[in-house]
Design a protein around this motif. Structure first.
Motif, PDB file in Angstrom:
ATOM      1  N   UNK A   1      24.181 -13.868  42.634  1.00  0.00           N
ATOM      2  CA  UNK A   1      23.829 -12.463  41.824  1.00  0.00           C
ATOM      3  C   UNK A   1      22.862 -11.779  42.926  1.00  0.00           C
ATOM      4  N   UNK A   2      22.946 -10.724  43.415  1.00  0.00           N
ATOM      5  CA  UNK A   2      21.897  -9.918  44.187  1.00  0.00           C
ATOM      6  C   UNK A   2      21.433  -9.018  43.220  1.00  0.00           C
ATOM      7  N   UNK A   3      20.375  -9.209  42.213  1.00  0.00           N
ATOM      8  CA  UNK A   3      19.978  -8.558  41.359  1.00  0.00           C
ATOM      9  C   UNK A   3      18.804  -7.731  41.777  1.00  0.00           C
ATOM     10  N   UNK A   4      18.966  -6.456  41.643  1.00  0.00           N
ATOM     11  CA  UNK A   4      17.976  -5.240  42.079  1.00  0.00           C
ATOM     12  C   UNK A   4      17.292  -5.813  43.309  1.00  0.00           C
ATOM     13  N   UNK A   5      17.948  -5.839  44.431  1.00  0.00           N
ATOM     14  CA  UNK A   5      17.428  -6.237  45.599  1.00  0.00           C
ATOM     15  C   UNK A   5      16.814  -5.165  46.428  1.00  0.00           C
ATOM     16  N   UNK A   6      15.642  -4.598  46.293  1.00  0.00           N
ATOM     17  CA  UNK A   6      15.175  -3.690  46.947  1.00  0.00           C
ATOM     18  C   UNK A   6      14.786  -2.413  46.359  1.00  0.00           C
ATOM     19  N   UNK A   7      13.695  -1.952  46.479  1.00  0.00           N
ATOM     20  CA  UNK A   7      13.014  -0.914  45.610  1.00  0.00           C
ATOM     21  C   UNK A   7      14.209   0.284  45.377  1.00  0.00           C
ATOM     22  N   UNK A   8      15.032   0.785  46.247  1.00  0.00           N
ATOM     23  CA  UNK A   8      15.996   1.911  45.866  1.00  0.00           C
ATOM     24  C   UNK A   8      17.117   1.326  45.148  1.00  0.00           C
ATOM     25  N   UNK A   9      17.173  -0.004  45.298  1.00  0.00           N
ATOM     26  CA  UNK A   9      18.437  -0.446  44.293  1.00  0.00           C
ATOM     27  C   UNK A   9      17.789  -0.799  42.810  1.00  0.00           C
ATOM     28  N   UNK A  10      16.661  -1.137  42.637  1.00  0.00           N
ATOM     29  CA  UNK A  10      15.980  -1.237  41.338  1.00  0.00           C
ATOM     30  C   UNK A  10      15.818   0.067  40.652  1.00  0.00           C
ATOM     31  N   UNK A  11      15.260   1.354  41.434  1.00  0.00           N
ATOM     32  CA  UNK A  11      15.280   2.749  41.057  1.00  0.00           C
ATOM     33  C   UNK A  11      16.668   3.145  40.607  1.00  0.00           C
ATOM     34  N   UNK A  12      17.439   2.983  41.303  1.00  0.00           N
ATOM     35  CA  UNK A  12      19.023   3.385  41.175  1.00  0.00           C
ATOM     36  C   UNK A  12      19.465   2.895  39.779  1.00  0.00           C
ATOM     37  N   UNK A  13      19.520   1.568  39.641  1.00  0.00           N
ATOM     38  CA  UNK A  13      19.874   1.112  38.484  1.00  0.00           C
ATOM     39  C   UNK A  13      19.452   1.390  37.416  1.00  0.00           C
ATOM     40  N   UNK A  14      18.029   1.449  37.019  1.00  0.00           N
ATOM     41  CA  UNK A  14      17.253   1.938  35.870  1.00  0.00           C
ATOM     42  C   UNK A  14      17.409   3.400  35.517  1.00  0.00           C
ATOM     43  N   UNK A  15      17.623   3.993  36.640  1.00  0.00           N
ATOM     44  CA  UNK A  15      17.517   5.559  36.479  1.00  0.00           C
ATOM     45  C   UNK A  15      18.976   5.675  35.733  1.00  0.00           C
ATOM     46  N   UNK A  16      20.093   4.910  36.423  1.00  0.00           N
ATOM     47  CA  UNK A  16      21.553   5.132  35.831  1.00  0.00           C
ATOM     48  C   UNK A  16      21.568   4.537  34.224  1.00  0.00           C
TER      49      UNK A  16
ATOM     50  N   UNK B   1      25.354 -19.518  38.510  1.00  0.00           N
ATOM     51  CA  UNK B   1      24.954 -18.595  39.117  1.00  0.00           C
ATOM     52  C   UNK B   1      23.579 -18.783  39.591  1.00  0.00           C
ATOM     53  N   UNK B   2      23.266 -18.062  40.848  1.00  0.00           N
ATOM     54  CA  UNK B   2      22.200 -18.222  41.516  1.00  0.00           C
ATOM     55  C   UNK B   2      21.467 -16.768  41.892  1.00  0.00           C
ATOM     56  N   UNK B   3      20.109 -16.676  41.888  1.00  0.00           N
ATOM     57  CA  UNK B   3      19.720 -15.298  42.010  1.00  0.00           C
ATOM     58  C   UNK B   3      19.167 -15.013  43.469  1.00  0.00           C
ATOM     59  N   UNK B   4      19.467 -13.829  44.067  1.00  0.00           N
ATOM     60  CA  UNK B   4      18.752 -13.408  45.136  1.00  0.00           C
ATOM     61  C   UNK B   4      17.580 -13.067  44.959  1.00  0.00           C
ATOM     62  N   UNK B   5      16.863 -13.349  46.323  1.00  0.00           N
ATOM     63  CA  UNK B   5      15.575 -12.809  46.156  1.00  0.00           C
ATOM     64  C   UNK B   5      15.161 -12.169  47.421  1.00  0.00           C
ATOM     65  N   UNK B   6      14.580 -10.842  47.218  1.00  0.00           N
ATOM     66  CA  UNK B   6      14.594  -9.961  48.489  1.00  0.00           C
ATOM     67  C   UNK B   6      13.341 -10.292  49.070  1.00  0.00           C
ATOM     68  N   UNK B   7      13.106 -10.262  50.442  1.00  0.00           N
ATOM     69  CA  UNK B   7      11.895 -10.523  51.106  1.00  0.00           C
ATOM     70  C   UNK B   7      11.285  -9.417  51.622  1.00  0.00           C
ATOM     71  N   UNK B   8      12.085  -8.067  51.289  1.00  0.00           N
ATOM     72  CA  UNK B   8      11.527  -6.895  51.727  1.00  0.00           C
ATOM     73  C   UNK B   8      11.615  -5.753  50.751  1.00  0.00           C
TER      74      UNK B   8
END
Length: 363
Positions: free
Chosen positions: A309-324, A200-207
């Motif tokens: 693996x596109x782990x928590x790519x972006x602030x909205x996705x980060x917040x959505x995941x850890x709120x759930x 597995x390789x991890x995606x790095x969001x650039x924004x």
């Protein structure tokens, strides 16, 4: 086939991610996708008449009435049809499905007490359910992925668009010039392989603002087992390690994801691996040269396929995941499997803290 347990926002982002995930995997040649929507259901959405067959070719598909109300489900039905031959949609938290899993899933006793509060336990039960559904669809292999992961088969030369609506086979949706999974799984069968683990390789969001991470994220941290070590490579890895509180290079897991042949008496070992019947236990292969538990005879290393693996790519996705996920425990399965100090626990703590969470996340 692929099985996933998912919970995505009920907005355009969630719809786009689910459609992109399905389109990609059908495009590289998977014949069927099993999606377990992990949405809590109201009592009015539970169908007491749901029943299952008892043999390995069951269970019958859940009726439409028990599915949660979600725009992604509507979009899937619009694109692939309400009775699709490519995509099966199930309600992962339905009580009747749980009763069937208690009767038929071999790992029920291991995971049942954690089903209400640990998603990994529900993923395990859904994966074992999908094994039976895959047999019903005459699938020969099953991969277990998350909705933020892609099974990547190699460089894309020429992608063509398509739609499977009204089609009689998934060939009308396959990408031209993209390596197809059928050839890969045939190669595994030729080598008498029954279980394969992929690097597995991890995606790095650039924004910060990302809607569909599959379309908008193209930079990846390559798995450290795939990097030819040099002083320059080590310095590059240190750059990423120094960006976390715990010296992590990859933010989450580094043990890959796996595919198994579809056959009776197979069960889930974890969300990363399957447990084969005893007579096939020596038929496992892996693409990870992992020194922590290295078995040279099991190595089958190739650059492709791999898991992106596109782990928590972006602030909205980060917040959505850890709120759930909420204020989850610092261990899995009632303390049986402690979670080491990590990005995952830090993310939980940030989302549970007071004050400006966005600034804390961005820092």
């Amino acid at each position: 086939a692929i099985v996933t347990t998912l919970r995505v926002p009920d907005d355009e982002r969630g719809v786009s991610i689910v459609l992109s995930w399905c389109r990609w995997h059908l495009g590289v040649g998977f014949s069927h996708l099993f999606l377990f929507f992990d949405e809590p259901l109201s009592s009015s959405n539970k169908d007491p008449a749901l029943s299952f067959e008892n043999d390995f070719k069951g269970p019958q598909l859940p009726p439409k009435g028990i599915l949660p109300d979600h725009p992604a489900i509507v979009a899937l039905e619009n694109e692939f049809g309400k009775t699709s031959q490519f995509v099966t949609i199930l309600s992962g938290q339905d009580l009747e499905l749980g009763r069937w899993q208690k009767a038929h899933c071999p790992s029920w006793g291991k995971y049942s007490s954690f089903l209400h509060n640990e998603v990994q336990a529900r993923q395990a039960m859904n994966a074992e359910t999908a094994l039976i559904l895959a047999a019903k669809e005459n699938c020969t292999w099953l991969v277990h992925l998350d909705i933020d992961e892609l099974f990547y088969t190699g460089p894309v030369e020429n992608i063509c668009s398509g739609s499977v609506t009204g089609s009689t086979s998934c060939s009308s949706y396959q990408f031209e010039g993209v390596p197809q999974v059928g050839r890969h799984f045939q190669m595994l069968e030729d080598k008498n392989v029954y279980h394969m683990t992929y690097i597995n390789h991890e995606a790095v969001p650039e924004k910060h603002d990302i809607s569909d991470y599959f379309k908008e994220t193209t930079l990846f941290r390559r798995h450290h087992f795939s990097i030819q070590m040099s002083s320059q490579a080590r310095e590059a890895m240190k750059f990423w390690e120094q960006r976390t509180n715990h010296g992590q290079y990859l933010l989450v897991y580094d043990c890959g994801k796996s595919a198994t042949r579809v056959m009776p008496n197979t069960s889930v070992q974890s969300v990363h691996h399957w447990k084969l019947p005893t007579e096939y236990s020596d038929k496992k292969r892996t693409g990870l040269a992992d020194p922590r538990h290295l078995n040279v005879e099991q190595l089958l290393i190739a650059e492709w396929p791999c898991v992106l693996h596109y782990v928590t790519c972006g602030l909205d996705w980060f917040e959505d995941k850890y709120e759930v996920l909420g204020n989850f425990e610092s261990s899995w399965y009632g303390g049986e499997l402690p979670i080491a100090p990590s990005f995952h626990l830090d993310a939980r703590d940030v989302m549970q803290s007071e004050g400006n969470k966005t600034s804390k996340i961005a820092s």
